[in-house]
Design a protein around this motif. Structure first.
Motif: not given
Lengths: 185, 192
Positions: A13, A17-20, A28-31, A34, B14-15, B18, B22, B26-27, B30-31, B38-39, B42-43, B46, B49-50
């Motif tokens: 694993l 599934l490497p750590v980014e 970030p999208r939440y920022r 809206r 929250f920051d 994140y 994150r 993501l790991q 991704r599995a 990534e999408d 991010q969703d 969001v 955060f809401r």
């Protein structure tokens, strides 16, 4: 042995599934601000053209549907026969004898035999109800019968006739007649 | 799972959440969904955060985030399946594309095998064996009892080894592995 499997899984694993490591780029999208909902978009007139298009589309569809229905109705409705089913009580004057004596039961009696008709014909013919195919039916006119014995007091009547035109023409006739009728036998 | 304090409603916290979570999220995702992770993450942020003001710190924030993200991933997996079915229909009648030889050389891919598992089973494997969560923590993250986590874990391992099949023999998978998996899988876990 189960530990072997677990260790193997963990190593695989970590490999698959490497750590980014690099930090996330950008905001970030939440920022992100809206996006306004549909109400907001409508208020800012971003959706107005779309709504106008939908509205015009619906309107056009309704008009087309109405036109099509009318066309079908016209095409499928049975044609009227030519002989006029005139409703005009053509003619004026009294046709029923007893009513002719004395004052006419029709109050707005006016004599003169004037006739208002859109038809080119304006006749003073007998008030017969002819099944003519003329454009105007229900002509009326003055009628004067032979001298009655005793002399008939001229009854006066008013007759309003509306002729139903055969295809191609229409007309209405209105007649005021004064006649001296013969008492009915 | 280290319990780090985050104050609900605090944007600064929250920051921090994140930044801290994150990568892990993501790991895990991704599995489940592969490149769309990534999408999906991010969703999930969001949505989190809401709802950040209504978050209750009874459960660790990481587990709360994982639950949101895994639910998102399940929805995304559904969409992916739909998309792939549409693709297949579109390709009907055309010659099939030849597999890339380079890809074939590295075909032993655990991540790909994980994506063939039911999403929650894949998540359990990653949370347990990559992030080192206890069954209890996983239960909190997925909103299920510990027993269910254990049974899902067992079922997931069996399926994973079956998925890997011949590839696993080429890799140095411990030989008698299947016999030693605690088979606590109940029927519910198997039907996921």
């Amino acid at each position: 042995m189960a530990d072997d499997l677990d260790r193997w899984l963990t190593s695989q694993l970590q490999h698959n599934l490497p750590v980014e490591i690099e930090p996330p780029r950008g905001v970030p999208r939440y920022r992100e601000p809206r996006s306004a909902g549909w109400r907001g978009q409508l208020l800012t007139l971003r959706l107005a053209p779309r709504f106008a298009g939908i509205f015009l589309g619906i309107l056009g569809a309704v008009v087309l549907a109405g036109g099509a229905t009318a066309a079908v109705h016209v095409l499928t409705s049975p044609a009227h026969p030519s002989p006029s089913t005139h409703h005009s009580a053509g003619g004026a004057g009294c046709t029923v004898g007893p009513a002719c004596f004395g004052p006419s039961p029709v109050p707005p009696t006016q004599g003169g035999g004037t006739r208002v008709s859109p038809s080119p014909k304006q006749g003073h013919g007998p008030a017969t109800s002819s099944p003519s195919a003329s454009t105007v039916t229900g002509g009326s006119g003055n009628r004067q019968g032979p001298p009655s014995t005793p002399p008939a007091q001229g009854g006066m009547g008013k007759s309003i006739g509306a002729g139903k035109a055969n295809p191609g023409g229409k007309g209405s006739a209105k007649a005021h007649g004064t006649g001296a009728g013969i008492p009915a036998p | 799972m280290a319990a780090i304090e985050y104050r609900p409603g605090s944007e600064a916290d929250f920051d921090r959440l994140y930044r801290d979570e994150r990568g892990k999220l993501l790991q895990t995702i991704r599995a489940i969904v592969g490149e769309d992770a990534e999408d999906c993450v991010q969703d999930a942020f969001v949505e989190a955060f809401r709802n950040w003001r209504s978050y209750r710190p009874e459960a660790p924030a990481s587990a709360w985030l994982h639950r949101i993200a895994i639910n998102r991933a399940i929805s995304m997996r559904r969409r992916q399946k739909l998309r792939s079915a549409t693709e297949m229909v579109r390709r009907l009648g055309r010659p099939e594309a030849q597999p890339d030889p380079g890809q074939m050389a590295t075909s032993f891919d655990l991540a790909r095998a994980l994506r063939r598992l039911p999403p929650r089973q894949a998540a359990v494997i990653v949370l347990r064996h990559l992030h080192g969560y206890s069954n209890r923590d996983i239960g909190v993250a997925l909103g299920v009892p510990e027993r269910t986590v254990a049974s899902r874990l067992g079922a997931a391992k069996v399926k994973l080894l079956i998925e890997l099949g011949p590839e696993s023999s080429r890799a140095s998978v411990p030989e008698p592995s299947l016999r030693h998996i605690p088979l606590m899988a109940d029927s519910r876990a198997g039907q996921e």
